[in-house]
Every structure is written in C-alpha cells, then in structure tokens.
Design an enzyme around this catalytic site. Structure first.
Site, PDB file in Angstrom:
ATOM      1  CG  ASP A 138      -9.352  -0.113   5.323  1.00 58.49           C
ATOM      2  OD1 ASP A 138      -9.222  -0.092   3.937  1.00 58.49           O
ATOM      3  OD2 ASP A 138      -8.677  -0.497   6.145  1.00 58.49           O
ATOM      4  CD  GLN A 169      -3.121  -4.216   6.839  1.00 59.36           C
ATOM      5  OE1 GLN A 169      -3.240  -3.457   6.243  1.00 59.36           O
ATOM      6  NE2 GLN A 169      -3.814  -5.472   6.458  1.00 59.36           N
ATOM      7  CE  LYS A 229      -3.997  -2.328   2.176  1.00 61.19           C
ATOM      8  NZ  LYS A 229      -4.443  -2.735   3.576  1.00 61.19           N
TER       9      LYS A 229
END
Ligand code: NAP
Length: 257
Positions: A84, A61, A17
């Site tokens: 997200d 994460q 990412k």
C-alpha cells in the site's frame, strides 16, 4: 489482507481486490477480525504475514476501528511487504530527492500511470492537487513534483481554491465532496483526474444512491481536454496498482529482474 470490523464499503473493496488477484493468478489470504478485537490481535496477524516467506504483500484495510492506533499498526507492516506504500519510510523516501521508495501508494500511483498512458505531459506543467490526505492528496502532490510539475495543494483552509485551480494544466481532485469542482474552476484544455467517490441520493437508482466524483463531470467534460469518469477511472486503477506493487515485491524478494 487484514480486514477489521464489518464496514460494508471496506468489505466491498477487499472483495474487489481479491477478485482482481484471482484474475491475474496472485494468491490472496484474508484475515477477518471483529470490530472489538484488540490492537495486539491485529499486530499479531501482521507479524505472522511479515514472517511468512510465501507472502509478498500485506494490506491492512483502512479505516481501522477508532480504538486502534492506525500509525502503530501501519508501522508494523514490513517495509519490504508494504504494497500500500503507507509506511512512513516509504512516504519519506517519496518526499526526498534522490531516494526511491520501495512502493508508491496505489491511488496516486494510478493517477500518474493514467497521465503517462494517455501521453499527458507533466514536466513543467502547472498541477493542482485538491486534498492533502496521507493516502491520496499528499503522495499525489509528491509524485507530480518528482515528475517536474509545479504543484499547488488546496485544502480545507485554502482561501481562493477556484482561482488557484483555474491556473492548472493538470487537476487531481481528492476531496470527498460531490461535484465541488465546477466548470468555472477549470482552464480550457486542462486534464482532470477525479479521485472522489461520493454516494449521492438518487431515488431512481436501484440502490437509492449513485456514485459521483469531486468534479462536476457534465460541466467539466465541456471544458477539459480529458477527464476520468466516476465510477471507473481511478478506482480500477488503484486495484491494478496494488497488483503491480505486489508483483514488484515478489520479483524483488526473489531477485527476479
Ligand atoms: P480525506 O482523508 O477526507 O481528505 C480530504 C482532503 O480534502 C483533506 O485534505 C481536506 O482538507 C480536503 N478538503 C475537505 N474539504 C475541502 C474543501 N471544501 N475545500 C478544499 N479541500 C477540502 O479523504 P481521502 O481519503 O483523501 O479521499 C478523498 C476522496 O477520494 C473520497 O471521496 C474517497 O472516497 C476517494 N478515494 C478514492 C479512491 C479510489 O481508489 N478511487 C481511493 C481513496 C480515496 P484538510 O486537510 O484541511 O482537512
């Protein structure tokens, strides 16, 4: 990005990412916390990023270590920076007619983007989503429904998954079971999006394993009209959608049309 612990797969995802951010000119910052850090420490990092006007997207994460309350932590991310798309307000808006989420979760968003880019008609089609997780299956089913597909969801207690899947014009498989969907499950001409990423032992592979999807590719590609490969396909799309959500966020924060 907030990365807690030292799971190798999570570290790889974060590295990819960050690389993708660099390639398009998005600045990224990483906070690494130890596996045994406290939930308060994670919440403190989130709060710093929430308050920092130079930050447009925050990503925690997953998975988090088991001693942490994932819900508590995801709820703490400012909804305006929730790139997200996992904040319950964003998911709630996604589920409601006439409401717009600020962000759509990246993997399901990437699945729909693939269908659009390849001109696959969704409206009025029968879609089957295999898996109902909060991060993939459930939002993928909601998105397909928003696009006017008739959606069935298959999960671990579904009695006749093969029969239901055989009715689908569009299949999104997000189960985490290597090669579960066989050729016999697929209607001729169906379009398949394979989200699964499953390591299987392979003594001939340099690392002793290789990655396969939830769909038996060799069988499916004889019957389907289109199928995404694993690796490739949905994985890189997920990262692209994260960048897209971050850009949307920056534009919104700066009132940039
Ligand atoms: P998850 O949270 O483990 O959810 C799996 C889902 O599959 C659950 O809803 C489960 O049903 C269902 N399931 C399990 N066994 C089943 C069976 N035998 N028949 C029918 N349904 C079954 O997994 P996830 O996070 O959604 O991830 C799914 C896969 O996608 C994994 O391989 C993961 O690595 C991959 N993934 C890829 C990306 C990407 O960027 N490409 C992103 C995220 C995940 P229940 O709800 O009944 O338990």
């Amino acid at each position: 990005v907030i990365l807690v612990g030292d799971r190798k797969d999570s570290a790889t995802y974060v590295r990819n990412k960050k690389k993708a951010c660099e390639s398009v000119g998005i600045k990224s910052l990483e906070v690494r916390l130890a596996e045994d850090c406290s939930e308060e420490q994670v919440l403190k990092s989130i709060s710093c990023f929430n308050d920092d006007p130079s930050i447009h997207g925050i990503l925690v994460q997953l998975p988090l270590p088991s001693h942490m309350d994932e819900q508590n932590i995801l709820n703490a991310v400012s909804i305006e920076k929730d790139v997200d798309g996992f904040h319950p307000l964003n998911i709630g808006r996604l589920a409601m007619r006439g409401r717009e989420p600020l962000f759509v979760p990246c993997t399901p968003k990437g699945c729909i983007e693939l269908l659009h880019r390849y001109n696959v008609e969704i409206k009025g089609k029968r879609a089957v989503v295999i898996g109902r997780s909060n991060i993939v299956g459930m939002p993928a089913a909601l998105l397909l429904q928003r696009e006017d597909a008739t959606v069935s969801i298959i999960h671990s207690r579904t009695k006749n998954p093969e029969e239901i899947t055989r009715e689908a014009d569009i299949i999104i498989a997000a189960v985490g079971k290597p090669n579960m969907v066989r050729g016999s499950w697929i209607k001729p001409g169906a379009v398949i999006i394979d989200v699964g990423i499953n390591p299987v032992d392979d003594p001939n592979a340099p690392r002793g394993y290789r990655l396969v999807g939830d769909v038996c590719y060799e069988e499916a590609c004889q019957i389907a009209s289109a199928i995404t490969p694993v690796p490739g396909g949905v994985g890189p799309m997920t990262i692209a959608m994260l960048l897209s959500n971050t850009l949307i966020s920056a534009k919104r924060i700066h009132n940039f049309e």
